[in-house]
Design a protein around this motif. Structure first.
Motif, PDB file in Angstrom:
ATOM      1  N   ARG A   1      12.933   8.720  -0.753  1.00  0.00           N
ATOM      2  CA  ARG A   1      12.592   8.066  -2.012  1.00  0.00           C
ATOM      3  C   ARG A   1      11.695   6.874  -1.717  1.00  0.00           C
ATOM      4  N   GLU A   2      10.636   6.706  -2.528  1.00  0.00           N
ATOM      5  CA  GLU A   2       9.702   5.621  -2.290  1.00  0.00           C
ATOM      6  C   GLU A   2       9.454   4.815  -3.553  1.00  0.00           C
ATOM      7  N   PHE A   3       9.133   3.576  -3.335  1.00  0.00           N
ATOM      8  CA  PHE A   3       8.827   2.657  -4.423  1.00  0.00           C
ATOM      9  C   PHE A   3       7.515   3.036  -5.084  1.00  0.00           C
ATOM     10  N   VAL A   4       7.472   2.922  -6.419  1.00  0.00           N
ATOM     11  CA  VAL A   4       6.246   3.174  -7.174  1.00  0.00           C
ATOM     12  C   VAL A   4       5.780   1.900  -7.871  1.00  0.00           C
TER      13      VAL A   4
ATOM     14  N   THR B   1       4.448  -7.873 -12.337  1.00  0.00           N
ATOM     15  CA  THR B   1       4.566  -6.472 -11.934  1.00  0.00           C
ATOM     16  C   THR B   1       4.184  -6.324 -10.464  1.00  0.00           C
ATOM     17  N   ASP B   2       4.591  -5.207  -9.883  1.00  0.00           N
ATOM     18  CA  ASP B   2       4.261  -4.899  -8.504  1.00  0.00           C
ATOM     19  C   ASP B   2       4.075  -3.396  -8.394  1.00  0.00           C
ATOM     20  N   TYR B   3       3.135  -2.985  -7.544  1.00  0.00           N
ATOM     21  CA  TYR B   3       2.821  -1.567  -7.412  1.00  0.00           C
ATOM     22  C   TYR B   3       2.702  -1.183  -5.937  1.00  0.00           C
ATOM     23  N   ALA B   4       3.075   0.037  -5.645  1.00  0.00           N
ATOM     24  CA  ALA B   4       2.778   0.595  -4.333  1.00  0.00           C
ATOM     25  C   ALA B   4       1.267   0.772  -4.216  1.00  0.00           C
TER      26      ALA B   4
ATOM     27  N   GLY C   1      -3.915   0.615  -9.555  1.00  0.00           N
ATOM     28  CA  GLY C   1      -5.152   0.927 -10.257  1.00  0.00           C
ATOM     29  C   GLY C   1      -5.093   2.212 -11.062  1.00  0.00           C
ATOM     30  N   ARG C   2      -4.070   3.030 -10.837  1.00  0.00           N
ATOM     31  CA  ARG C   2      -3.917   4.283 -11.581  1.00  0.00           C
ATOM     32  C   ARG C   2      -2.684   4.275 -12.478  1.00  0.00           C
ATOM     33  N   PHE C   3      -1.636   3.610 -12.042  1.00  0.00           N
ATOM     34  CA  PHE C   3      -0.387   3.572 -12.801  1.00  0.00           C
ATOM     35  C   PHE C   3      -0.205   2.177 -13.401  1.00  0.00           C
ATOM     36  N   ALA C   4       0.515   2.134 -14.514  1.00  0.00           N
ATOM     37  CA  ALA C   4       0.831   0.850 -15.144  1.00  0.00           C
ATOM     38  C   ALA C   4       2.265   0.876 -15.649  1.00  0.00           C
ATOM     39  N   ILE C   5       3.024  -0.121 -15.240  1.00  0.00           N
ATOM     40  CA  ILE C   5       4.407  -0.255 -15.709  1.00  0.00           C
ATOM     41  C   ILE C   5       4.439  -1.298 -16.819  1.00  0.00           C
TER      42      ILE C   5
ATOM     43  N   PRO D   1       9.805  -8.834  -9.481  1.00  0.00           N
ATOM     44  CA  PRO D   1       9.961  -7.397  -9.238  1.00  0.00           C
ATOM     45  C   PRO D   1      10.396  -7.134  -7.799  1.00  0.00           C
ATOM     46  N   THR D   2      11.132  -6.062  -7.611  1.00  0.00           N
ATOM     47  CA  THR D   2      11.734  -5.755  -6.314  1.00  0.00           C
ATOM     48  C   THR D   2      11.266  -4.386  -5.849  1.00  0.00           C
ATOM     49  N   ARG D   3      10.797  -4.306  -4.600  1.00  0.00           N
ATOM     50  CA  ARG D   3      10.354  -3.035  -4.034  1.00  0.00           C
ATOM     51  C   ARG D   3      11.481  -2.259  -3.370  1.00  0.00           C
ATOM     52  N   ALA D   4      12.399  -2.940  -2.753  1.00  0.00           N
ATOM     53  CA  ALA D   4      13.444  -2.244  -2.007  1.00  0.00           C
ATOM     54  C   ALA D   4      14.412  -1.569  -2.967  1.00  0.00           C
ATOM     55  N   PRO D   5      14.818  -0.326  -2.689  1.00  0.00           N
ATOM     56  CA  PRO D   5      15.741   0.374  -3.582  1.00  0.00           C
ATOM     57  C   PRO D   5      17.167  -0.149  -3.525  1.00  0.00           C
ATOM     58  N   GLY D   6      17.543  -0.755  -2.414  1.00  0.00           N
ATOM     59  CA  GLY D   6      18.933  -1.184  -2.249  1.00  0.00           C
ATOM     60  C   GLY D   6      19.474  -2.098  -3.325  1.00  0.00           C
ATOM     61  N   PRO D   7      18.697  -3.084  -3.767  1.00  0.00           N
ATOM     62  CA  PRO D   7      19.225  -4.003  -4.796  1.00  0.00           C
ATOM     63  C   PRO D   7      19.387  -3.396  -6.187  1.00  0.00           C
ATOM     64  N   TYR D   8      18.840  -2.225  -6.410  1.00  0.00           N
ATOM     65  CA  TYR D   8      18.974  -1.598  -7.732  1.00  0.00           C
ATOM     66  C   TYR D   8      20.326  -0.896  -7.818  1.00  0.00           C
ATOM     67  N   ALA D   9      21.155  -1.355  -8.728  1.00  0.00           N
ATOM     68  CA  ALA D   9      22.509  -0.809  -8.836  1.00  0.00           C
ATOM     69  C   ALA D   9      22.597   0.388  -9.772  1.00  0.00           C
ATOM     70  N   TYR D  10      21.626   0.524 -10.643  1.00  0.00           N
ATOM     71  CA  TYR D  10      21.688   1.564 -11.674  1.00  0.00           C
ATOM     72  C   TYR D  10      20.450   2.451 -11.583  1.00  0.00           C
TER      73      TYR D  10
END
Length: 124
Positions: A44-47, A57-60, A65-69, A104-113
């Motif tokens: 799994r990778e950060f987007v 915001t933060d992007y991989a 330049g192609r995606f927008a959150i 914004p957080t890139r690492a998946p670990g801190p996301y609980a949900y």
């Protein structure tokens, strides 16, 4: 917090899709929201990620330049607009929530949900 992702599908290379992630069961504005993806045989990778207000915001690099959150706190929803899709963008996309009013957080670990994932298929 429960997360429900939607909006995936089949698109030709160069096309666009918009993913949505609806949250329930918590105060949405207290959460950093992120999008991650996982392709077959890969980790799994950060987007992309967005802070509680939408002001940061933060992007991989692969999607910059192609995606927008974006997010609409009044609707408890975060979006991922994906343009100029490439075959290498094909994956299951997951939304995730982290209880934080920090950046914004890139690492998946801190996301609980985590949501259940939505499939994005890009044909070449």
């Amino acid at each position: 917090v429960q997360l429900q992702a939607s909006g995936g599908g089949l698109v030709q290379a160069g096309g666009s899709l918009r993913l949505s992630c609806a949250a329930s069961g918590g105060t949405f504005s207290f959460y950093v929201m992120g999008w991650f993806r996982q392709a077959p045989g890969k980790e799994r990778e950060f987007v992309a990620a967005i802070n509680w207000s939408g002001g940061s915001t933060d992007y991989a690099d692969a999607v910059k330049g192609r995606f927008a959150i974006s997010r609409v706190n009044a609707k408890n929803t975060v979006y991922l607009q994906m343009n100029s899709l490439k075959p290498e963008d094909m994956a299951v996309y997951y939304c995730a929530a982290r209880y934080s009013q920090g950046p914004p957080t890139r690492a998946p670990g801190p996301y609980a949900y985590w949501g259940q994932g939505t499939q994005v298929t890009v044909s070449s």
